[in-house]
Design an enzyme around this catalytic site. Structure first.
Site, PDB file in Angstrom:
ATOM      1  N   GLY A 155     -53.628 -51.165  43.485  1.00 27.26           N
ATOM      2  CA  GLY A 155     -52.561 -52.254  44.695  1.00 27.26           C
ATOM      3  C   GLY A 155     -54.252 -52.758  45.146  1.00 27.26           C
TER       4      GLY A 155
ATOM      5  CG  ASN B 205     -57.205 -59.969  45.859  1.00 25.63           C
ATOM      6  OD1 ASN B 205     -58.842 -60.249  46.201  1.00 25.63           O
ATOM      7  ND2 ASN B 205     -56.340 -60.806  46.128  1.00 25.63           N
ATOM      8  CB  ILE B 206     -62.041 -59.250  44.913  1.00 30.23           C
ATOM      9  CG1 ILE B 206     -63.883 -59.007  44.659  1.00 30.23           C
ATOM     10  CG2 ILE B 206     -62.465 -59.822  46.524  1.00 30.23           C
ATOM     11  CD1 ILE B 206     -63.945 -59.623  43.662  1.00 30.23           C
ATOM     12  CB  THR B 207     -62.670 -53.850  48.007  1.00 40.10           C
ATOM     13  OG1 THR B 207     -63.274 -53.487  49.148  1.00 40.10           O
ATOM     14  CG2 THR B 207     -62.782 -52.665  46.755  1.00 40.10           C
TER      15      THR B 207
ATOM     16  CG  HIS C  94     -65.952 -48.823  45.574  1.00 35.28           C
ATOM     17  ND1 HIS C  94     -64.976 -48.683  46.966  1.00 35.28           N
ATOM     18  CD2 HIS C  94     -64.878 -48.936  44.407  1.00 35.28           C
ATOM     19  CE1 HIS C  94     -64.106 -48.682  46.568  1.00 35.28           C
ATOM     20  NE2 HIS C  94     -64.366 -48.915  45.101  1.00 35.28           N
TER      21      HIS C  94
ATOM     22  CB  ILE D 204     -55.620 -47.841  51.912  1.00 34.78           C
ATOM     23  CG1 ILE D 204     -56.678 -47.334  52.943  1.00 34.78           C
ATOM     24  CG2 ILE D 204     -54.744 -47.287  50.561  1.00 34.78           C
ATOM     25  CD1 ILE D 204     -56.185 -46.762  53.511  1.00 34.78           C
TER      26      ILE D 204
ATOM     27  CB  ALA E 149     -63.394 -47.858  50.093  1.00 34.09           C
TER      28      ALA E 149
ATOM     29  CB  CYS F  61     -59.303 -57.790  51.219  1.00 33.94           C
ATOM     30  SG  CYS F  61     -59.622 -55.918  51.521  1.00 33.94           S
TER      31      CYS F  61
END
Length: 219
Positions: free
Chosen positions: A74, A76-78, A80, A141, A155, A171
């Site tokens: 679930g 949007n954009i993130t 790592h 999350i 994260a 996000c």
């Protein structure tokens, strides 16, 4: 009980393969599992999109050694990167107090208590899953659920270097900015291993004794 498996530093795709294999095992009756991992630079897109919030073209991402991955989680954009603690809980959600919403609440509580152990006060932001300090996002999350077993996860930003976030609108929220435990606690000596140890302790405590609020979150 939940098995805790530390994967160290591992490319995103390799960790996903491990998640999916364990997901099938848990679905068939194996022990619920929390994977902990640190990824090389990667930007991930959620089911709610995110490509429109990407500030660099794919050629430029490749030139910089940054992966771009579409996911089933679930949100949007993130992104790592080294210095961020990623947790992937492979958990039978039907056994969790409050169902999926309650489990998201439990993950948020895990991160909030972890932050508090290092002198950082963090909270929820109604309507926006994750852990926040004002408009600073400490932890994203994004879960996926397949056949009532979770995958993907959270994260938590630990280190001071958050430069990869410059490549995205976090996000998809124009008023959100990234922050981290090191920045908020003004502690450059904070190690990822210290944070892992506390995070595992808090997660295990909360799984064993879910807070009442986790049950209420599903109502």
């Amino acid at each position: 009980m939940v098995a805790i498996i530390d994967l160290g530093r591992m490319p995103y795709g390799q960790a996903l393969d491990i998640q999916l294999a364990r997901h099938e095992e848990v679905r068939r009756g194996a022990e619920d599992t929390l994977f902990l991992v640190e990824h090389p630079p990667v930007i991930t897109l959620g089911r709610n999109g995110g490509r429109e919030h990407l500030h660099l073209g794919e050629d430029e991402l490749a030139r910089r050694g940054i992966e771009l991955v579409q996911t089933e989680r679930g949100g949007n954009i993130t992104c790592h990167f080294p210095g961020q603690l990623v947790g992937y809980p492979i958990v039978r959600i039907g056994r969790q107090s409050g169902g999926l919403r309650g489990f998201v609440h439990l993950l948020e509580e895990t991160v909030m208590r972890t932050a508090a152990a290092f002198g950082v006060t963090a909270d929820r932001r109604p309507g926006f899953p994750g852990v926040w300090i004002g408009h600073g996002k400490l932890c994203s999350i994004g879960l996926g659920v397949r056949r009532w077993v979770t995958f993907h996860g959270f994260a938590l930003n630990v280190g001071r270097d958050l430069s990869l976030f410059q490549a995205i609108t976090l996000c998809g929220l124009s008023d959100a900015r990234p922050t981290s435990l090191s920045r908020e606690g003004n502690d450059d000596a904070l190690s990822l291993q210290e944070v892992k140890d506390v995070c595992v302790r808090e997660f295990r405590n909360l799984i064993a004794h879910p807070p009442v609020a986790a049950r209420q979150a599903a109502q």
